[in-house]
Design a protein around this motif. Structure first.
Motif, mmCIF file in Angstrom:
data_model
loop_
_atom_site.group_PDB
_atom_site.id
_atom_site.type_symbol
_atom_site.label_atom_id
_atom_site.label_comp_id
_atom_site.label_asym_id
_atom_site.label_seq_id
_atom_site.Cartn_x
_atom_site.Cartn_y
_atom_site.Cartn_z
ATOM 1 N N ALA A 14 36.093 93.672 10.603
ATOM 2 C CA ALA A 14 36.890 94.526 9.723
ATOM 3 C C ALA A 14 38.254 94.779 10.366
ATOM 4 N N GLY A 15 39.277 94.704 9.535
ATOM 5 C CA GLY A 15 40.637 94.854 10.025
ATOM 6 C C GLY A 15 41.299 93.557 10.406
ATOM 7 N N GLY A 16 40.512 92.499 10.506
ATOM 8 C CA GLY A 16 41.043 91.203 10.898
ATOM 9 C C GLY A 16 41.643 90.443 9.737
ATOM 10 N N SER A 17 42.120 89.237 10.039
ATOM 11 C CA SER A 17 42.782 88.407 9.038
ATOM 12 C C SER A 17 42.107 87.048 8.940
ATOM 13 N N LEU A 18 42.279 86.439 7.782
ATOM 14 C CA LEU A 18 41.717 85.113 7.533
ATOM 15 C C LEU A 18 42.570 84.462 6.456
ATOM 16 N N ARG A 19 42.748 83.154 6.545
ATOM 17 C CA ARG A 19 43.467 82.455 5.491
ATOM 18 C C ARG A 19 42.577 81.371 4.910
ATOM 19 N N VAL A 78 46.667 75.600 -2.387
ATOM 20 C CA VAL A 78 46.869 77.024 -2.656
ATOM 21 C C VAL A 78 46.185 77.806 -1.535
ATOM 22 N N TYR A 79 46.825 78.865 -1.096
ATOM 23 C CA TYR A 79 46.318 79.656 0.022
ATOM 24 C C TYR A 79 46.027 81.087 -0.409
ATOM 25 N N LEU A 80 45.135 81.706 0.321
ATOM 26 C CA LEU A 80 44.891 83.133 0.168
ATOM 27 C C LEU A 80 44.890 83.747 1.565
ATOM 28 N N GLN A 81 45.955 84.461 1.880
ATOM 29 C CA GLN A 81 46.039 85.161 3.149
ATOM 30 C C GLN A 81 45.397 86.529 2.984
ATOM 31 N N MET A 82 44.392 86.789 3.785
ATOM 32 C CA MET A 82 43.639 88.038 3.671
ATOM 33 C C MET A 82 43.834 88.828 4.953
ATOM 34 N N ASN A 83 44.474 89.963 4.852
ATOM 35 C CA ASN A 83 44.701 90.831 6.000
ATOM 36 C C ASN A 83 43.913 92.124 5.839
ATOM 37 N N ASN A 84 43.733 92.805 6.937
ATOM 38 C CA ASN A 84 43.046 94.099 6.927
ATOM 39 C C ASN A 84 41.726 94.009 6.147
ATOM 40 N N ARG A 85 40.903 93.048 6.558
ATOM 41 C CA ARG A 85 39.674 92.803 5.833
ATOM 42 C C ARG A 85 38.742 94.005 5.898
#
Length: 116
Positions: A14-19, A78-85
């Protein structure tokens, strides 16, 4: 029919990022829109983010300010940058392309887990 292949899933704290990436087998500029959807266990598939051909975007309220959709027309991706998971982001994530004739193309999905 275009083939869509998602990648980049995994487990993040939690709080991490993933693309996430969605690679198309052909050019994506022909599609009316491309988007990301997620489906948690026992729940319906829901829109996460969408980008239209004119580059306007829509986001689910739950991800606004945290997720960003983008595209690379040269790489047909196409990308999805996910921050603050958050733990509630845990789901299978799917890419969808919609043609101007309203034909839908789905990828097989990629799993994302967020540990608390």
């Amino acid at each position: 029919q275009v083939q869509l292949v998602e990648s980049g899933g995994g487990t993040v704290q939690a709080g991490g990022s993933l693309r996430l990436s969605c690679a198309a087998s052909s050019t994506i500029i022909v599609f009316m829109s491309m988007g990301w959807y997620h489906q948690a266990p026992g729940k319906q598939r829901e829109l996460v983010a969408r980008m239209r051909s004119c580059f306007t975007t829509n986001y689910a309220d739950s991800v606004k300010g945290r997720f960003t959709i983008s595209r690379d027309d040269v790489k047909n991706t196409v990308y999805l940058q996910m921050n603050n998971r958050k733990p509630e982001d845990t789901a299978d994530y799917y890419c969808k392309a919609i043609s101007w004739s309203d034909r839908e193309n789905w990828g097989e999905g990629t799993q994302v887990n967020v540990s608390s």
